[in-house]
Design a protein around this motif. Structure first.
Motif, PDB file in Angstrom:
ATOM      1  N   SER A  67       0.818  -1.215   0.000  1.00 42.30           N
ATOM      2  CA  SER A  67       0.000   0.000   0.000  1.00 42.30           C
ATOM      3  C   SER A  67       0.850   1.262   0.000  1.00 42.30           C
ATOM      4  O   SER A  67       0.350   2.340  -0.327  1.00 42.30           O
ATOM      5  N   ARG A  68       2.122   1.136   0.350  1.00 37.31           N
ATOM      6  CA  ARG A  68       3.047   2.277   0.323  1.00 37.31           C
ATOM      7  C   ARG A  68       3.719   2.360  -1.047  1.00 37.31           C
ATOM      8  O   ARG A  68       3.693   1.420  -1.837  1.00 37.31           O
ATOM      9  N   LEU A  69       4.354   3.493  -1.299  1.00 39.66           N
ATOM     10  CA  LEU A  69       5.041   3.681  -2.575  1.00 39.66           C
ATOM     11  C   LEU A  69       6.285   2.804  -2.638  1.00 39.66           C
ATOM     12  O   LEU A  69       7.076   2.763  -1.687  1.00 39.66           O
ATOM     13  N   PRO A  70       6.501   2.113  -3.748  1.00 38.09           N
ATOM     14  CA  PRO A  70       7.709   1.293  -3.884  1.00 38.09           C
ATOM     15  C   PRO A  70       8.982   2.128  -3.717  1.00 38.09           C
ATOM     16  O   PRO A  70       9.019   3.310  -4.059  1.00 38.09           O
ATOM     17  N   ASP A  71      10.006   1.504  -3.200  1.00 38.60           N
ATOM     18  CA  ASP A  71      11.291   2.154  -2.973  1.00 38.60           C
ATOM     19  C   ASP A  71      11.984   2.374  -4.320  1.00 38.60           C
ATOM     20  O   ASP A  71      12.373   1.417  -4.988  1.00 38.60           O
ATOM     21  N   PRO A  72      12.171   3.631  -4.750  1.00 41.27           N
ATOM     22  CA  PRO A  72      12.776   3.875  -6.061  1.00 41.27           C
ATOM     23  C   PRO A  72      14.261   3.546  -6.113  1.00 41.27           C
ATOM     24  O   PRO A  72      14.839   3.498  -7.203  1.00 41.27           O
ATOM     25  N   PHE A  73      14.877   3.316  -4.954  1.00 42.21           N
ATOM     26  CA  PHE A  73      16.312   3.019  -4.896  1.00 42.21           C
ATOM     27  C   PHE A  73      16.594   1.512  -4.813  1.00 42.21           C
ATOM     28  O   PHE A  73      17.753   1.118  -4.817  1.00 42.21           O
ATOM     29  N   ARG A  74      15.551   0.693  -4.738  1.00 43.88           N
ATOM     30  CA  ARG A  74      15.738  -0.748  -4.564  1.00 43.88           C
ATOM     31  C   ARG A  74      15.870  -1.432  -5.913  1.00 43.88           C
ATOM     32  O   ARG A  74      15.018  -1.300  -6.782  1.00 43.88           O
ATOM     33  N   LYS A  75      16.943  -2.190  -6.085  1.00 48.70           N
ATOM     34  CA  LYS A  75      17.216  -2.883  -7.337  1.00 48.70           C
ATOM     35  C   LYS A  75      16.378  -4.160  -7.432  1.00 48.70           C
ATOM     36  O   LYS A  75      15.817  -4.618  -6.443  1.00 48.70           O
ATOM     37  N   PHE A 400       8.993  24.206  -4.476  1.00 49.16           N
ATOM     38  CA  PHE A 400       7.743  23.486  -4.269  1.00 49.16           C
ATOM     39  C   PHE A 400       6.736  24.464  -3.668  1.00 49.16           C
ATOM     40  O   PHE A 400       6.934  24.948  -2.561  1.00 49.16           O
ATOM     41  N   ARG A 401       5.683  24.758  -4.409  1.00 45.71           N
ATOM     42  CA  ARG A 401       4.595  25.609  -3.907  1.00 45.71           C
ATOM     43  C   ARG A 401       3.314  24.796  -4.024  1.00 45.71           C
ATOM     44  O   ARG A 401       2.717  24.717  -5.094  1.00 45.71           O
ATOM     45  N   ILE A 402       2.938  24.175  -2.933  1.00 45.45           N
ATOM     46  CA  ILE A 402       1.816  23.250  -2.916  1.00 45.45           C
ATOM     47  C   ILE A 402       0.613  23.917  -2.266  1.00 45.45           C
ATOM     48  O   ILE A 402       0.684  24.403  -1.142  1.00 45.45           O
ATOM     49  N   SER A 403      -0.493  23.942  -2.977  1.00 45.81           N
ATOM     50  CA  SER A 403      -1.710  24.556  -2.457  1.00 45.81           C
ATOM     51  C   SER A 403      -2.234  23.792  -1.257  1.00 45.81           C
ATOM     52  O   SER A 403      -2.228  22.549  -1.220  1.00 45.81           O
ATOM     53  N   SER A 404      -2.734  24.528  -0.270  1.00 47.89           N
ATOM     54  CA  SER A 404      -3.321  23.885   0.901  1.00 47.89           C
ATOM     55  C   SER A 404      -4.599  23.134   0.555  1.00 47.89           C
ATOM     56  O   SER A 404      -5.044  22.271   1.317  1.00 47.89           O
ATOM     57  N   ARG A 405      -5.182  23.433  -0.596  1.00 49.09           N
ATOM     58  CA  ARG A 405      -6.379  22.698  -1.021  1.00 49.09           C
ATOM     59  C   ARG A 405      -6.059  21.230  -1.290  1.00 49.09           C
ATOM     60  O   ARG A 405      -6.907  20.363  -1.067  1.00 49.09           O
ATOM     61  N   LYS A 406      -4.883  20.976  -1.811  1.00 48.88           N
ATOM     62  CA  LYS A 406      -4.514  19.621  -2.232  1.00 48.88           C
ATOM     63  C   LYS A 406      -3.064  19.341  -1.832  1.00 48.88           C
ATOM     64  O   LYS A 406      -2.196  19.125  -2.683  1.00 48.88           O
ATOM     65  N   ALA A 407      -2.811  19.331  -0.550  1.00 44.71           N
ATOM     66  CA  ALA A 407      -1.450  19.130  -0.057  1.00 44.71           C
ATOM     67  C   ALA A 407      -1.270  17.684   0.374  1.00 44.71           C
ATOM     68  O   ALA A 407      -1.906  17.226   1.328  1.00 44.71           O
ATOM     69  N   GLY A 408      -0.403  16.972  -0.301  1.00 48.12           N
ATOM     70  CA  GLY A 408      -0.115  15.592   0.055  1.00 48.12           C
ATOM     71  C   GLY A 408       0.986  15.512   1.096  1.00 48.12           C
ATOM     72  O   GLY A 408       1.776  16.443   1.261  1.00 48.12           O
ATOM     73  N   SER A 409       1.044  14.402   1.815  1.00 51.49           N
ATOM     74  CA  SER A 409       2.054  14.198   2.850  1.00 51.49           C
ATOM     75  C   SER A 409       2.868  12.953   2.504  1.00 51.49           C
ATOM     76  O   SER A 409       2.350  11.835   2.540  1.00 51.49           O
ATOM     77  N   LEU A 410       4.133  13.132   2.179  1.00 51.85           N
ATOM     78  CA  LEU A 410       4.987  12.016   1.808  1.00 51.85           C
ATOM     79  C   LEU A 410       5.169  10.990   2.922  1.00 51.85           C
ATOM     80  O   LEU A 410       5.167   9.782   2.653  1.00 51.85           O
ATOM     81  N   PRO A 411       5.324  11.387   4.193  1.00 52.97           N
ATOM     82  CA  PRO A 411       5.509  10.381   5.236  1.00 52.97           C
ATOM     83  C   PRO A 411       4.384   9.346   5.312  1.00 52.97           C
ATOM     84  O   PRO A 411       4.605   8.231   5.780  1.00 52.97           O
ATOM     85  N   GLU A 412       3.202   9.704   4.878  1.00 52.20           N
ATOM     86  CA  GLU A 412       2.089   8.751   4.890  1.00 52.20           C
ATOM     87  C   GLU A 412       2.252   7.665   3.831  1.00 52.20           C
ATOM     88  O   GLU A 412       1.573   6.631   3.896  1.00 52.20           O
ATOM     89  N   TRP A 413       3.135   7.894   2.864  1.00 54.80           N
ATOM     90  CA  TRP A 413       3.180   7.017   1.700  1.00 54.80           C
ATOM     91  C   TRP A 413       4.478   6.245   1.551  1.00 54.80           C
ATOM     92  O   TRP A 413       4.587   5.406   0.657  1.00 54.80           O
ATOM     93  N   ARG A 414       5.468   6.516   2.362  1.00 49.08           N
ATOM     94  CA  ARG A 414       6.729   5.793   2.160  1.00 49.08           C
ATOM     95  C   ARG A 414       7.196   5.134   3.450  1.00 49.08           C
ATOM     96  O   ARG A 414       6.993   5.656   4.548  1.00 49.08           O
ATOM     97  N   ASP A 415       7.822   3.973   3.282  1.00 46.87           N
ATOM     98  CA  ASP A 415       8.463   3.284   4.400  1.00 46.87           C
ATOM     99  C   ASP A 415       9.942   3.060   4.097  1.00 46.87           C
ATOM    100  O   ASP A 415      10.567   2.159   4.637  1.00 46.87           O
ATOM    101  N   TRP A 416      10.496   3.878   3.213  1.00 47.72           N
ATOM    102  CA  TRP A 416      11.905   3.813   2.859  1.00 47.72           C
ATOM    103  C   TRP A 416      12.543   5.179   3.103  1.00 47.72           C
ATOM    104  O   TRP A 416      11.841   6.194   3.167  1.00 47.72           O
ATOM    105  N   GLN A 417      13.841   5.198   3.242  1.00 44.85           N
ATOM    106  CA  GLN A 417      14.569   6.440   3.445  1.00 44.85           C
ATOM    107  C   GLN A 417      15.474   6.708   2.248  1.00 44.85           C
ATOM    108  O   GLN A 417      15.870   5.790   1.524  1.00 44.85           O
ATOM    109  N   THR A 418      15.799   7.959   2.063  1.00 42.23           N
ATOM    110  CA  THR A 418      16.632   8.358   0.929  1.00 42.23           C
ATOM    111  C   THR A 418      18.103   8.123   1.254  1.00 42.23           C
ATOM    112  O   THR A 418      18.615   8.647   2.253  1.00 42.23           O
TER     113      THR A 418
END
Length: 563
Positions: A67-75, A400-418
């Motif tokens: 359900s989380r975003l796949p890790d883009p750094f994982r081979k 990054f200028r994100i409207s408060s109407r549609k502001a997403g939160s990355l911590p809710e979607w990832r379980d990997w670190q950069t």
């Protein structure tokens, strides 16, 4: 990348880059000298369409729901990349997943590509395995500068403001993607130049076909000798469905220096996993069924995107470290701007790891909710991006200028670190060295006309409304089989407290979705009334709502009643 707090007249814009769990390090805000040098190397446009064509891309095998975003750094083997040089083959592995599960295959350069480039047009002739096809694009040279010029390919005449592009010294290439991949066709009988070459039953979707067409235009520019246009300074833009196309085009061709998708909606930049939970956004099944934009294989995931081993934040990452400027509209729920902001935030982590955080911008903090409008907020950053990535004389930082109407939160979607990726001696050198002295950004023009749209619109009435009344005007973005209508409600000399707009839809037209309004009816005589937050309009003021429909809208004649 620099983050800013955008502030509108009605709402405070929130930049969601550091909400509790997400922390920005010093290297993200200020690049030290060695990181800056690495960024300069990585930001160079590639001389080839796909640098990782020689990379091994093993079959991913069975996948596990996540359900989380796949890790883009994982081979593919489960390990994570450790150096910046690793990104070349990691991008190739990501590309394979994106093609297999989402978009369909984008074939490599055909056996024969030929054509011509003039001051007014580009012709493209393609031959492959005994089949041939041709298409063309028009050219408008910039209003300043000398040849050879950088150029921005505008899909369908519907993208970033062309007057601003030309004033910034770049040519405009107007490309009709429908000549390469036609809308309104069934999946088993796709039409257009791409499908003439690769077969009408190809499982590749229209977005890949459109991207393939832009790549062939670049092929012809490369072969032309560079007397008029520069092949190493090409951008791409589009809005709405053409924003989807611009997004995929920039991701799949590394010769494109600047990618600028606008309001791309479902099947564009928004994360697939976020769309089912974003109220009012176009469902994945709708985006898949409306047109064969996505590859045939995606049909198995419209109801369960968590089973996908890839998501659009990785499509964002495929553009890295090249220039990317994503523009969104938070006023129309259908466009899924919240999920798009998450894709940009997650993809920006790859930019950051590559030392190229200044090369990505996301902007949804806009006042005007009109779909695909030419917005004053985007004019200056558009010029700055053209200077930086096409002329290579600018040094503006990504924002990054994100409207408060549609502001997403990355911590809710990832379980990997950069990860911190090490520099490597095998990191490819640039084909064109970065300049040492940035030139000033061209000031914005005094006025900017709206972009040419593929369908006629109905202008607002020229006569003022009577006192105590309201009027309604409608503009339509029509495509084969469907449309989006934006309706503006305007008060007369007296304020309006509550309004209702009525119109009769042509035969065969049906409303499938509406936003910023309460709707009664879906065909024939329909009415739209205000919701709680837009019922009160000051004297002479206006508000907007919109709806999407199937069929041909034709000329719509709305009437407005106040009270």
């Amino acid at each position: 990348m620099i983050t800013k707090l955008g502030r509108s007249r009605t709402r405070v814009t929130v930049v969601v880059l550091a909400v509790t769990a997400l922390t920005l390090t010093a290297s993200w805000l200020v690049a030290p000298a060695d990181t800056a040098r690495a960024t300069a190397r990585l930001a160079a446009v590639s001389p080839v369409e796909d640098e990782g064509a020689d990379c091994p891309t093993p079959d991913p095998g069975s996948t596990t729901a996540n359900s989380r975003l796949p890790d883009p750094f994982r081979k593919p083997d489960g390990s994570r990349i450790t150096t910046k040089a690793d990104w070349r083959c990691q991008r190739a592995a990501t590309k394979q997943l994106a093609q297999r599960y989402v978009y369909g295959d984008k074939p490599a350069k055909p056996q024969t590509v030929s054509g011509t480039v003039s001051n007014t047009s580009i012709t493209v002739n393609v031959a492959h395995n005994g089949r041939s096809a041709s298409f063309s694009a028009s050219v408008q040279l910039p209003s300043s500068g000398t040849a050879p010029y950088p150029a921005v390919v505008v899909l369908g005449g519907f993208g970033a403001d062309t007057a601003t592009i030309r004033a910034a010294g770049a040519a405009v290439i107007s490309y009709d993607p429908l000549a390469v991949g036609r809308e309104g066709t069934p999946r088993n009988n796709k039409q257009g130049a791409f499908y003439t070459i690769y077969g009408s039953s190809s499982s590749s979707g229209l977005l890949v076909a459109w991207a393939w067409g832009v790549s062939r235009i670049i092929d012809v520019i490369e072969q032309s000798g560079g007397g008029i246009l520069r092949a190493d300074a090409t951008g791409v833009t589009g809005c709405s469905r053409y924003g989807k196309g611009a997004f995929v085009t920039g991701a799949f061709d590394q010769r494109i220096a600047l990618t600028m998708p606008i309001e791309s909606g479902s099947a564009g930049s928004p994360i697939f996993r976020g769309i089912p939970g974003e109220s009012g956004s176009q469902p994945l099944s709708s985006a898949y069924g409306e047109q064969p934009w996505l590859g045939d294989a995606f049909g198995s995931y419209t109801g369960n995107p968590a089973n996908l081993p890839v998501d659009t934040h990785q499509t964002v990452a495929m553009v890295a470290p090249r220039g990317l400027f994503i523009m969104d509209n938070p006023h129309i729920d259908w466009l899924a701007a919240r999920s798009s902001s998450v894709a940009a935030l997650a993809g920006a982590e790859v930019y950051r790891a590559l030392g190229a955080g200044d090369n990505i911008t996301y902007w949804s903090d806009v006042q005007d909710g009109t779909h695909c409008a030419a917005r004053s907020e985007w004019r200056t950053p558009l010029q700055q991006h053209i200077q930086k990535f096409l002329h290579r004389t600018g040094s503006s930082a990504g924002v990054f200028r994100i409207s408060s109407r549609k502001a997403g939160s990355l911590p809710e979607w990832r379980d990997w670190q950069t990860p911190v990726l090490a520099d490597s001696p095998t990191t490819p050198a640039p084909t064109t060295p970065a300049p040492t002295t940035p030139a000033p950004t061209t000031p914005p023009p005094p006025t900017t006309p709206p972009p040419t749209t593929p369908a006629p619109t109905t202008p607002p009435p020229s006569t003022p409304p009577p006192s105590g009344a309201c009027t309604a005007s409608v503009s339509v973005d029509q495509w084969t089989g469907g449309f989006v209508a934006t309706v503006r409600v305007t008060a007369g000399p007296a304020p309006v407290n509550g309004w209702t707009v009525a119109m009769t839809l042509p035969s065969g037209v049906s409303v499938t979705n509406a936003w910023n309004t309460q709707r009664s009816g879906s065909s024939g005589a329909v009415t739209f009334s205000n919701v709680t937050y837009n019922g009160s309009i000051s004297a002479g003021g206006s508000t907007e709502f919109g709806f999407q429909g199937t069929g041909t809208a034709g000329t719509l004649s709305p009437t407005c009643t106040a009270g």
